[in-house]
Scaffold this motif. Structure first.
Motif, PDB file in Angstrom:
ATOM      1  N   ALA A  10     -33.409  -5.595   7.874  1.00 40.33           N
ATOM      2  CA  ALA A  10     -34.807  -5.358   7.464  1.00 40.33           C
ATOM      3  C   ALA A  10     -34.860  -4.382   6.303  1.00 40.33           C
ATOM      4  O   ALA A  10     -35.685  -3.475   6.263  1.00 40.33           O
ATOM      5  CB  ALA A  10     -35.616  -4.844   8.654  1.00 40.33           C
ATOM      6  N   PRO A  12     -35.117  -4.123   1.891  1.00 40.84           N
ATOM      7  CA  PRO A  12     -36.072  -4.777   0.983  1.00 40.84           C
ATOM      8  C   PRO A  12     -35.842  -6.280   0.836  1.00 40.84           C
ATOM      9  O   PRO A  12     -36.801  -7.056   0.779  1.00 40.84           O
ATOM     10  CB  PRO A  12     -35.854  -4.065  -0.355  1.00 40.84           C
ATOM     11  CG  PRO A  12     -34.833  -3.009  -0.147  1.00 40.84           C
ATOM     12  CD  PRO A  12     -34.415  -2.976   1.276  1.00 40.84           C
ATOM     13  N   ARG A  33     -30.159  -3.732  12.841  1.00 41.43           N
ATOM     14  CA  ARG A  33     -29.325  -2.936  13.751  1.00 41.43           C
ATOM     15  C   ARG A  33     -29.871  -1.532  14.004  1.00 41.43           C
ATOM     16  O   ARG A  33     -29.617  -0.935  15.034  1.00 41.43           O
ATOM     17  CB  ARG A  33     -27.895  -2.869  13.234  1.00 41.43           C
ATOM     18  CG  ARG A  33     -27.681  -1.858  12.180  1.00 41.43           C
ATOM     19  CD  ARG A  33     -26.233  -1.612  11.867  1.00 41.43           C
ATOM     20  NE  ARG A  33     -26.195  -0.923  10.590  1.00 41.43           N
ATOM     21  CZ  ARG A  33     -25.153  -0.836   9.827  1.00 41.43           C
ATOM     22  NH1 ARG A  33     -24.033  -1.394  10.188  1.00 41.43           N
ATOM     23  NH2 ARG A  33     -25.210  -0.177   8.704  1.00 41.43           N
ATOM     24  N   ALA A  43     -33.050   3.846  -3.403  1.00 37.11           N
ATOM     25  CA  ALA A  43     -33.399   3.426  -4.769  1.00 37.11           C
ATOM     26  C   ALA A  43     -34.656   4.151  -5.240  1.00 37.11           C
ATOM     27  O   ALA A  43     -35.524   4.507  -4.445  1.00 37.11           O
ATOM     28  CB  ALA A  43     -33.609   1.923  -4.821  1.00 37.11           C
ATOM     29  N   ALA A 154     -22.024  -7.845   7.751  1.00 36.31           N
ATOM     30  CA  ALA A 154     -21.282  -8.465   8.851  1.00 36.31           C
ATOM     31  C   ALA A 154     -21.387  -9.986   8.747  1.00 36.31           C
ATOM     32  O   ALA A 154     -20.426 -10.712   9.015  1.00 36.31           O
ATOM     33  CB  ALA A 154     -21.855  -7.983  10.187  1.00 36.31           C
TER      34      ALA A 154
HETATM   35  C1  LIG Z   1     -28.082   6.014  -5.482  1.00 36.54           C
HETATM   36  C2  LIG Z   1     -28.678   4.683  -5.539  1.00 36.54           C
HETATM   37  C3  LIG Z   1     -29.744   4.469  -6.354  1.00 36.54           C
HETATM   38  C4  LIG Z   1     -30.267   3.212  -6.464  1.00 36.54           C
HETATM   39  N1  LIG Z   1     -31.313   3.023  -7.285  1.00 36.54           N
HETATM   40  C5  LIG Z   1     -31.812   1.786  -7.434  1.00 36.54           C
HETATM   41  C6  LIG Z   1     -32.952   1.570  -8.255  1.00 36.54           C
HETATM   42  O1  LIG Z   1     -33.516   2.488  -8.835  1.00 36.54           O
HETATM   43  N2  LIG Z   1     -33.405   0.306  -8.369  1.00 36.54           N
HETATM   44  C7  LIG Z   1     -32.804  -0.731  -7.714  1.00 36.54           C
HETATM   45  O2  LIG Z   1     -33.228  -1.875  -7.900  1.00 36.54           O
HETATM   46  N3  LIG Z   1     -31.767  -0.540  -6.877  1.00 36.54           N
HETATM   47  C8  LIG Z   1     -31.256   0.679  -6.721  1.00 36.54           C
HETATM   48  N4  LIG Z   1     -30.232   0.887  -5.853  1.00 36.54           N
HETATM   49  C9  LIG Z   1     -29.696  -0.231  -5.064  1.00 36.54           C
HETATM   50  C10 LIG Z   1     -30.529  -0.517  -3.800  1.00 36.54           C
HETATM   51  O3  LIG Z   1     -30.620   0.634  -2.994  1.00 36.54           O
HETATM   52  C11 LIG Z   1     -29.912  -1.665  -3.008  1.00 36.54           C
HETATM   53  O4  LIG Z   1     -29.566  -2.693  -3.903  1.00 36.54           O
HETATM   54  C12 LIG Z   1     -30.884  -2.192  -1.958  1.00 36.54           C
HETATM   55  O5  LIG Z   1     -30.994  -1.309  -0.866  1.00 36.54           O
HETATM   56  C13 LIG Z   1     -30.420  -3.553  -1.406  1.00 36.54           C
HETATM   57  O6  LIG Z   1     -31.325  -3.988  -0.436  1.00 36.54           O
HETATM   58  P1  LIG Z   1     -30.859  -4.968   0.732  1.00 36.54           P
HETATM   59  O7  LIG Z   1     -32.065  -5.222   1.545  1.00 36.54           O
HETATM   60  O8  LIG Z   1     -30.141  -6.111   0.130  1.00 36.54           O
HETATM   61  O9  LIG Z   1     -29.769  -4.162   1.545  1.00 36.54           O
HETATM   62  P2  LIG Z   1     -29.949  -2.800   2.374  1.00 36.54           P
HETATM   63  O10 LIG Z   1     -31.027  -1.962   1.768  1.00 36.54           O
HETATM   64  O11 LIG Z   1     -28.594  -2.226   2.509  1.00 36.54           O
HETATM   65  O12 LIG Z   1     -30.470  -3.280   3.792  1.00 36.54           O
HETATM   66  C14 LIG Z   1     -29.620  -3.895   4.719  1.00 36.54           C
HETATM   67  C15 LIG Z   1     -30.192  -3.748   6.120  1.00 36.54           C
HETATM   68  O13 LIG Z   1     -29.366  -4.472   7.015  1.00 36.54           O
HETATM   69  C16 LIG Z   1     -29.139  -3.692   8.187  1.00 36.54           C
HETATM   70  N5  LIG Z   1     -27.871  -4.148   8.789  1.00 36.54           N
HETATM   71  C17 LIG Z   1     -26.614  -3.875   8.373  1.00 36.54           C
HETATM   72  N6  LIG Z   1     -25.716  -4.501   9.158  1.00 36.54           N
HETATM   73  C18 LIG Z   1     -26.419  -5.185  10.093  1.00 36.54           C
HETATM   74  C19 LIG Z   1     -26.047  -6.040  11.161  1.00 36.54           C
HETATM   75  N7  LIG Z   1     -24.764  -6.308  11.460  1.00 36.54           N
HETATM   76  N8  LIG Z   1     -27.024  -6.588  11.916  1.00 36.54           N
HETATM   77  C20 LIG Z   1     -28.334  -6.343  11.645  1.00 36.54           C
HETATM   78  N9  LIG Z   1     -28.732  -5.521  10.639  1.00 36.54           N
HETATM   79  C21 LIG Z   1     -27.796  -4.967   9.852  1.00 36.54           C
HETATM   80  C22 LIG Z   1     -29.103  -2.270   7.656  1.00 36.54           C
HETATM   81  O14 LIG Z   1     -29.351  -1.320   8.685  1.00 36.54           O
HETATM   82  C23 LIG Z   1     -30.202  -2.298   6.603  1.00 36.54           C
HETATM   83  O15 LIG Z   1     -31.472  -1.994   7.145  1.00 36.54           O
HETATM   84  C24 LIG Z   1     -29.700   2.150  -5.708  1.00 36.54           C
HETATM   85  C25 LIG Z   1     -28.641   2.373  -4.853  1.00 36.54           C
HETATM   86  C26 LIG Z   1     -28.126   3.624  -4.771  1.00 36.54           C
HETATM   87  C27 LIG Z   1     -26.972   3.869  -3.850  1.00 36.54           C
END
Ligand SMILES: Cc1cc2nc3c(=O)[nH]c(=O)nc-3n(C[C@H](O)[C@H](O)[C@H](O)COP(=O)(O)OP(=O)(O)OC[C@H]3O[C@@H](n4cnc5c(N)ncnc54)[C@H](O)[C@@H]3O)c2cc1C
Length: 501
Positions: A10, A12, A33, A43, A154
């Motif tokens: 859950a 973005p 999880r 971000a 995973a």
């Molecule tokens: C320092 C920093 C600055 C950043 N700044 C920017 C920015 O300014 N702009 C930008 O576009 N991006 C930025 N990013 C990148 C951005 O934070 C990530 O690309 C973004 O969080 C990706 O979103 P996501 O939903 O794909 O993954 P995530 O945000 O990692 O979400 C994954 C979710 O899956 C859950 N999960 C994990 N494993 C399991 C499992 N086995 N079963 C069920 N749930 C699970 C996690 O708990 C989490 O809630 C930055 C990153 C960093 C580190």
């Protein structure tokens, strides 16, 4: 079946995808999880195309209310102008990921998305009719599973998808802290012999500190501590500025990897689960949201029987190259950030090139993702690009193109003034075959030419077929005869054969 689609994660990406699937009529279950949201800031912003995507769904106001438009952005810490961006939103919006997630979750709940917390994916088995998703001691079953479970996904590992790329060559620490001895609101990329640091007041009293050091690579599972951040800042800046009260500390690197395949049967990957990279230029969250918007309408159409399964293959063929290009530009930014006299000189030269309008425009197009173009099988200059948000006039009043996309339905836009005046015509006759699936709207454009990133002015088209993700599937020029068979082919390709065919 417990749902048409189970989404792991859950964050973005998972939340945006869940909303897109609900708009397409699919039943969605998100399994996460965590026990609850952590509120980790992560971000720091969103770019123009992501703002447009939220506008296409009519929810952008919620984000603009709390975000802060920035006058400039950056490429590897070198200032980049955004005010000439060809978009209604020509700026990066500073807004914390914790706020983005909260707002997306509110919208998801409004749309009827079910979210199960404390539900960690531990096993995945797919067969001909669906996927069994193990959550510790229990399991759920769905027709498709999408792994939006972050960089260490995973789902990706359980589906045996390769994750090739380049390893980390540096270590960056990040923290939201108080810095009582810092006398500035903004310290922008100050370079030293072994790395660089910056400190930005995101909220009154709170600084986001980032230190980057190039003489060591931290182990992936090494713990991250406040003391490490303090010591790193002292090494780079000679002081810790009285650093105290850490609210959040984390670590990242310039490792850049991409899933070899975004789809394997009934399992798909999106967001960080599909690609990780140096966060330079703030692109990761943006790309995840845009993956979700590309996949949502397609998967929604497949699970509700409106499109063949083959449509799902276009998710990989369209989004994998976009990910590749982003990894490429972040590798370039990482190279430009390394310490040393040679890189200092390179930054100086690159920085002076960035003062050239065309260079600025090219880099801006990359970071904002406004220049993304998919191969859709048509050579009209708008085909495959995101549709410009033009002002239109219809019989029902004035409207913008994005407003017509709020329901996330395919849109056939007939902009021929004569056709509007004469009533029934061939476009309406063709659209009749897709009635109930594709919205036909007759309108006139206020402009004879539309502004398109990379191309400047493009003559306003006569007819435009727009996918729910806002990309043009097909377009007809005003000065050419209407190719009706080509329109029928485009409708069938993207939105399934006409029910009566
Ligand atoms: C320092 C920093 C600055 C950043 N700044 C920017 C920015 O300014 N702009 C930008 O576009 N991006 C930025 N990013 C990148 C951005 O934070 C990530 O690309 C973004 O969080 C990706 O979103 P996501 O939903 O794909 O993954 P995530 O945000 O990692 O979400 C994954 C979710 O899956 C859950 N999960 C994990 N494993 C399991 C499992 N086995 N079963 C069920 N749930 C699970 C996690 O708990 C989490 O809630 C930055 C990153 C960093 C580190």
């Amino acid at each position: 079946m417990d749902a048409d689609v189970v989404i792991a994660g859950a964050g973005p990406t998972g939340l945006m995808l869940a909303c897109e699937l609900r708009l397409a009529g699919a039943d969605v279950l998100v399994v996460e999880r965590l026990e609850e949201r952590t509120g980790e800031s992560r971000a720091g912003g969103m770019h123009s195309r992501t703002l447009e995507v939220l506008d296409q769904r009519g929810i952008l106001d919620r984000f603009l209310k709390i975000g802060d438009p920035q006058p400039v952005g950056h490429f590897s810490g070198l200032y980049l102008e955004f005010d000439e961006t060809e978009s209604r939103y020509p700026y990066p919006l500073m807004i914390l990921q914790s706020d983005i997630e909260r707002l997306l979750e509110e919208w998801a709940v409004e749309l009827g998305v079910r979210i199960q917390w404390s539900a960690e994916v531990s096993g995945v088995r797919q067969d001909e009719s669906g996927v069994t998703v193990e959550l510790g001691t229990r399991a759920v079953r769905a027709r498709y599973l999408v792994g939006c479970d972050g960089g260490r996904s995973a789902v990706r590992k359980l589906a045996s998808v390769d994750f090739p790329g380049t390893p980390a060559t540096m270590t960056a620490l990040i923290g939201d802290v108080e810095l009582p001895e810092l006398r500035e609101d903004y310290v922008w990329v100050r370079r030293s012999a072994t790395g660089d640091y910056s400190a930005i007041a995101f909220e009154p009293g709170w600084y986001r500190v980032i230190t980057s050091e190039y003489d060591r690579v931290a182990g992936r599972d090494e713990p991250v501590t406040f003391e490490q951040l303090r010591e790193s800042l002292i090494r780079l800046a000679g002081t810790d500025f009285g650093m105290r009260a850490p609210r959040w500390i984390s670590r990242f690197s310039d490792a850049a990897r991409q899933a070899a395949c975004y789809r394997t049967g009934r399992v798909l990957l999106a967001g960080d689960a599909a690609h990780i990279h140096f966060p330079a230029g703030g692109q990761g969250l943006n790309m995840g949201v845009q993956d979700a918007v590309n996949l949502g309408w397609k998967l929604g159409a497949v699970v509700t029987g409106r499109a063949p399964e083959s449509l799902l293959d276009t998710y990989h063929s369209e989004r994998h190259p976009v990910g590749e290009r982003v990894l490429h530009n972040t590798r370039a930014q990482s190279a430009l950030a390394r310490p040393g006299a040679q890189t200092d000189a390179l930054r100086d030269v690159f920085g002076s090139l960035m003062e050239i309008d065309e260079v600025n425009r090219r880099l801006r197009g990359m970071l904002t993702a406004l220049t993304v173009r998919y191969e859709v099988g048509s050579d009209h200059p708008l085909a495959g690009r995101r549709v410009p948000d033009e002002d239109l006039t219809t019989d029902a009043g004035d409207v913008s193109v994005h407003q017509l996309l709020h329901a996330a339905r395919p849109l056939l836009l007939d902009l021929r003034a004569a056709a509007a005046a004469s009533g029934g015509d061939e476009v309406a006759a063709v659209a009749g075959g897709w009635a109930g699936r594709v919205d036909l709207v007759r309108a006139t454009s206020a402009e004879d030419f539309w502004m398109v990133p990379e191309l400047d002015e493009v003559p306003a088209p006569a007819v435009l077929l727009v996918r729910p993700d806002g990309h043009v599937a097909w377009a007809a020029a005003a000065d050419e005869p209407l190719d009706v068979p080509a329109l029928r082919t485009a409708l069938a390709t993207w939105f399934g054969p006409a029910p009566r065919d």
